[in-house]
Design an enzyme around this catalytic site. Structure first.
Site, short mmCIF file in Angstrom:
data_model
loop_
_atom_site.label_atom_id
_atom_site.label_comp_id
_atom_site.label_asym_id
_atom_site.label_seq_id
_atom_site.Cartn_x
_atom_site.Cartn_y
_atom_site.Cartn_z
N TRP A 21 -19.11 7.33 10.04
CA TRP A 21 -17.90 6.54 9.95
C TRP A 21 -18.31 5.10 9.90
O TRP A 21 -18.89 4.62 10.86
CB TRP A 21 -17.01 6.78 11.18
N THR A 60 -14.89 12.83 -3.77
CA THR A 60 -14.56 12.60 -2.37
C THR A 60 -14.34 13.94 -1.65
O THR A 60 -14.78 14.12 -0.52
CB THR A 60 -13.29 11.72 -2.25
N ARG A 96 -0.86 6.73 5.53
CA ARG A 96 -0.63 8.05 4.94
C ARG A 96 0.78 8.56 5.24
O ARG A 96 1.40 9.20 4.40
CB ARG A 96 -1.63 9.08 5.49
N GLU A 137 -7.27 6.78 -1.93
CA GLU A 137 -8.30 6.66 -0.89
C GLU A 137 -9.71 6.72 -1.47
O GLU A 137 -10.68 6.73 -0.73
CB GLU A 137 -8.10 7.75 0.16
N SER A 145 -11.15 3.28 -11.93
CA SER A 145 -10.23 3.69 -12.98
C SER A 145 -8.85 3.07 -12.78
O SER A 145 -8.18 2.69 -13.74
CB SER A 145 -10.16 5.21 -12.96
N ASP A 149 -16.87 14.84 1.34
CA ASP A 149 -16.35 14.72 2.71
C ASP A 149 -15.50 15.92 3.15
O ASP A 149 -15.21 16.05 4.32
CB ASP A 149 -15.48 13.47 2.85
N SER A 208 -20.86 8.49 4.52
CA SER A 208 -19.89 7.41 4.72
C SER A 208 -19.18 7.49 6.06
O SER A 208 -18.39 6.63 6.40
CB SER A 208 -18.86 7.44 3.59
N GLU A 238 25.05 1.28 5.99
CA GLU A 238 26.32 0.58 6.20
C GLU A 238 27.38 1.54 6.75
O GLU A 238 28.18 1.18 7.62
CB GLU A 238 26.85 0.00 4.88
C1 AOF Z 1 19.99 4.56 0.50
N1 AOF Z 1 20.34 4.19 1.77
O1 AOF Z 1 21.32 2.86 3.24
C2 AOF Z 1 21.47 2.31 0.95
C3 AOF Z 1 21.10 2.68 -0.38
O2 AOF Z 1 21.85 8.80 -3.99
P1 AOF Z 1 22.37 7.94 -2.89
O3 AOF Z 1 23.88 8.02 -2.77
O4 AOF Z 1 21.71 8.18 -1.57
O5 AOF Z 1 22.10 6.43 -3.33
C4 AOF Z 1 20.80 5.90 -3.37
C5 AOF Z 1 20.88 4.48 -3.84
O6 AOF Z 1 21.80 3.73 -3.06
C6 AOF Z 1 19.58 3.72 -3.74
O7 AOF Z 1 18.83 3.85 -4.90
C7 AOF Z 1 20.03 2.28 -3.54
O8 AOF Z 1 20.21 1.67 -4.81
C8 AOF Z 1 21.41 2.38 -2.89
N2 AOF Z 1 21.45 1.95 -1.45
N3 AOF Z 1 20.39 3.82 -0.53
O9 AOF Z 1 19.35 5.57 0.30
C9 AOF Z 1 21.05 3.12 2.06
N4 AOF Z 1 22.19 1.21 1.22
ZN ZN Z 2 25.38 2.62 -0.19
#
Ligand code: AOF
Ligand code: ZN
Length: 380
Positions: free
Chosen positions: A170, A196, A184, A296, A304, A200, A168, A52
């Site tokens: 491919w 694994t 990943r 994986e 488990s 592999d 395995s 924002e």
């Molecule tokens: C984000 N990015 O664009 C929005 C988030 O530690 P802060 O200040 O980065 O806050 C993290 C928290 O902010 C996150 O857990 C979520 O609840 C809220 N919104 N977080 O990283 C964003 N809008």
């Molecule tokens: Zn925010």
């Protein structure tokens, strides 16, 4: 420009944070004025400004009287960055459209409340399903303190992951391997059992697509794996977390691995003599801020995971190949009646080159009922 159109764009922008913002959410934001987008923002990196704020800065005076469209409820708390709601209010935005409420207990609902109290018109739940899907890892992690766990199986049409002798490579094709690499890099960690690595000697790195390398988590109760296994010896060895028993941690081998940069994680043993899997996941979350894990294999670890009810999601890549006698992805799991069978719900069935890619969820997502409509069979 409808709210839905604008939200689609915000979702696209949010994706730019993939692999960079965890354990925080991927968030995108657009500011709409007189029917067109005048500013765009996204959360670009962990600790960076929220989506924002980036959009508001770009909009400047244009924000006055505009609609701010954001995938996640704006925050009210002081975290690594100042709260967003006061900034939104100061900007003069008239209307806020939100994809999903923030599951973070520090925010949950409070953002909406403060906006409404200040006289801003708020609409919630636009493309909610898509927004939730984007942030399912974040949501699970912030609410439960456990990572979101995704299993991966590459199998033949008749459900074999390997020949009886363990061969395995491919079974599935190139496009499926590419998709595994994409998983990943999207998830925080890749986890495998000792067998694994023995069989592999995988790198477990991301090569087929661009993106950052995940943590590599290896379970080896007795620390039997060779020191020269790629996960311990290659250039990313500092991104390897070796989970082992308290006894094995006392050995010279453990000391040598620690010196070479491998992270060691002590995990208690369960009744069957295995590392206690729920503890593994909890520690990954607490000590390494790991919000999502791709399991994986092999069969012992996947089984488990089922036993401990740890799988949130499963990706099955099915090659159009019949093997006959072979190894089975969940062969360590058994039930006495069909009612006890583990049931997933089918989220998507996709073509993956010449293979089939099935995405399954552990339970009906909240939104499925509403959207199922007439087309789907609704049966997992
Ligand atoms: C984000 N990015 O664009 C929005 C988030 O530690 P802060 O200040 O980065 O806050 C993290 C928290 O902010 C996150 O857990 C979520 O609840 C809220 N919104 N977080 O990283 C964003 N809008
Ligand atoms: Zn925010």
């Amino acid at each position: 420009m409808t709210d839905e159109h604008a939200m689609r764009r915000a979702l696209e922008l949010a994706l730019r944070g993939t692999g960079r913002v965890s354990p925080n959410p991927r968030v995108g934001c657009v500011i709409v004025k007189e029917g067109r987008i005048v500013a765009e923002g996204w959360h670009a990196a962990y600790g960076a400004p929220h989506a924002e704020i980036m959009a508001l800065e770009q909009a400047g005076q244009e924000a006055r009287g505009a609609t701010l469209v954001v995938t996640l409820e704006p925050c009210v708390h002081e975290g690594k960055t100042p709260p967003c709601v006061p900034r939104i209010l100061a900007s003069g935005v008239a209307r806020v459209v939100i994809g999903m409420l923030d599951p973070n207990p520090l925010v949950a609902g409070k953002g909406v409340e403060q906006l409404r109290q200040a006289g801003v018109e708020v609409r919630i739940g636009v493309l909610e399903r898509e927004c939730w899907w984007l942030n399912r890892y974040f949501a699970k992690h912030i609410v439960s303190g456990m990572p979101y766990v995704v299993g991966k199986v590459a199998q033949s049409l008749d459900g074999c992951i390997a020949l009886p002798n363990g061969e395995s490579r491919w079974i599935t094709g190139e496009e499926s391997r590419r998709r595994v690499h994409a998983l990943r890099t999207e998830l925080d960690a890749v986890l495998v059992g000792k067998n694994t690595v023995f069989r592999d000697n995988p790198h477990l790195t991301v090569r087929a697509v661009p993106g950052r390398q995940p943590w590599r988590v290896v379970l080896d109760t007795q620390l039997q794996l060779p020191m020269m296994s790629f996960v311990f010896a290659d250039e990313y060895r500092e991104r390897t977390i070796l989970c082992t028993s308290p006894a094995a941690l006392q050995t010279r081998k453990a000391e040598t691995l620690r010196h070479s940069g491998v992270q060691l994680l002590e995990v208690p043993i369960d009744e069957e003599g295995h590392l206690h899997l729920p503890t593994v996941f909890r520690r990954l979350s607490e000590q390494f801020q790991i919000a999502s894990v791709l399991v994986e294999g092999g069969a012992a670890v996947l089984s488990s995971c089922l036993r401990h009810r740890l799988l949130d999601e499963l990706h099955v890549f099915i090659a159009p190949l019949v093997i006959g006698r072979g190894r089975h992805p969940f062969e360590g799991w058994a039930v006495e009646s069909l009612e006890q069978a583990w049931r997933f719900s089918v989220q998507a069935v996709l073509h993956s080159g010449d293979d089939i890619h099935v995405i399954l969820l552990r339970e009906q997502p909240v939104f499925a009922e509403r959207e199922r409509g007439n087309g789907g069979t609704g049966d997992a």
